[in-house]
Design a protein around this motif. Structure first.
Motif, PDB file in Angstrom:
ATOM      1  N   ALA A 187      -5.117  11.833   2.090  1.00 26.76           N
ATOM      2  CA  ALA A 187      -4.961  10.737   2.891  1.00 26.76           C
ATOM      3  C   ALA A 187      -3.931  10.602   3.825  1.00 26.76           C
ATOM      4  N   TYR A 188      -3.179  11.856   3.695  1.00 28.21           N
ATOM      5  CA  TYR A 188      -1.657  12.435   4.330  1.00 28.21           C
ATOM      6  C   TYR A 188      -1.931  13.586   5.893  1.00 28.21           C
ATOM      7  N   ASN A 206      -8.395  10.795  -2.419  1.00 22.99           N
ATOM      8  CA  ASN A 206      -8.062  10.667  -1.095  1.00 22.99           C
ATOM      9  C   ASN A 206      -7.002  11.629  -1.231  1.00 22.99           C
ATOM     10  N   LYS A 227       3.904   7.006   4.615  1.00 19.63           N
ATOM     11  CA  LYS A 227       3.553   7.546   6.240  1.00 19.63           C
ATOM     12  C   LYS A 227       4.965   6.560   7.112  1.00 19.63           C
ATOM     13  N   ASP A 273      -5.162   5.152  -2.418  1.00 21.55           N
ATOM     14  CA  ASP A 273      -5.935   6.614  -1.967  1.00 21.55           C
ATOM     15  C   ASP A 273      -5.630   7.713  -3.039  1.00 21.55           C
ATOM     16  N   PHE A 313      -2.532   1.421  -5.513  1.00 19.02           N
ATOM     17  CA  PHE A 313      -2.252   3.448  -4.922  1.00 19.02           C
ATOM     18  C   PHE A 313      -4.000   2.952  -4.367  1.00 19.02           C
ATOM     19  N   ASN A 318       1.006  -1.092   0.565  1.00 21.94           N
ATOM     20  CA  ASN A 318      -0.114  -0.144  -0.161  1.00 21.94           C
ATOM     21  C   ASN A 318       1.097   1.345  -0.018  1.00 21.94           C
ATOM     22  N   TYR A 319       1.182   1.754  -0.742  1.00 28.31           N
ATOM     23  CA  TYR A 319       1.587   3.077  -1.078  1.00 28.31           C
ATOM     24  C   TYR A 319       1.595   3.802  -0.230  1.00 28.31           C
ATOM     25  N   THR A 320       0.441   4.783   0.390  1.00 32.99           N
ATOM     26  CA  THR A 320       0.405   5.131   1.405  1.00 32.99           C
ATOM     27  C   THR A 320       0.886   4.851   2.628  1.00 32.99           C
TER      28      THR A 320
END
Length: 82
Positions: free
Chosen positions: A73-74, A70, A43, A67, A65, A37-39
């Protein structure tokens, strides 16, 4: 009769020759890398700060990807200090 017998023997030999092949001649099938998961990856990278940390190799990494649409997301890691 001889022609029929010769044909049967020839076909039997042809069929059986395909049964004794070796799988060692084929190159091993490459496994697809596990998707990350890239997000979550970004993080985690933002959470580990430090000027002397080692770089993370990502050349063979496959990202998902989730998110993409979104915009928030961050927000929990990039929010401005209040």
């Amino acid at each position: 009769m001889r022609y029929l017998l010769a044909t049967i023997i020839s076909l039997s030999a042809l069929v059986l020759s395909g049964c004794f092949g070796s799988d060692n001649d084929r190159p091993p099938r490459q496994q697809a890398p596990v998707a990350i998961n890239y997000t979550a990856f970004v993080k985690a990278q933002l959470a580990t700060n430090g000027d002397t940390r080692d770089p993370v190799p990502i050349n063979d990494t496959r990202f998902i990807f989730r998110d993409l649409n979104n915009p928030d997301a961050y927000d929990d890691v990039l929010a401005a200090d209040q």
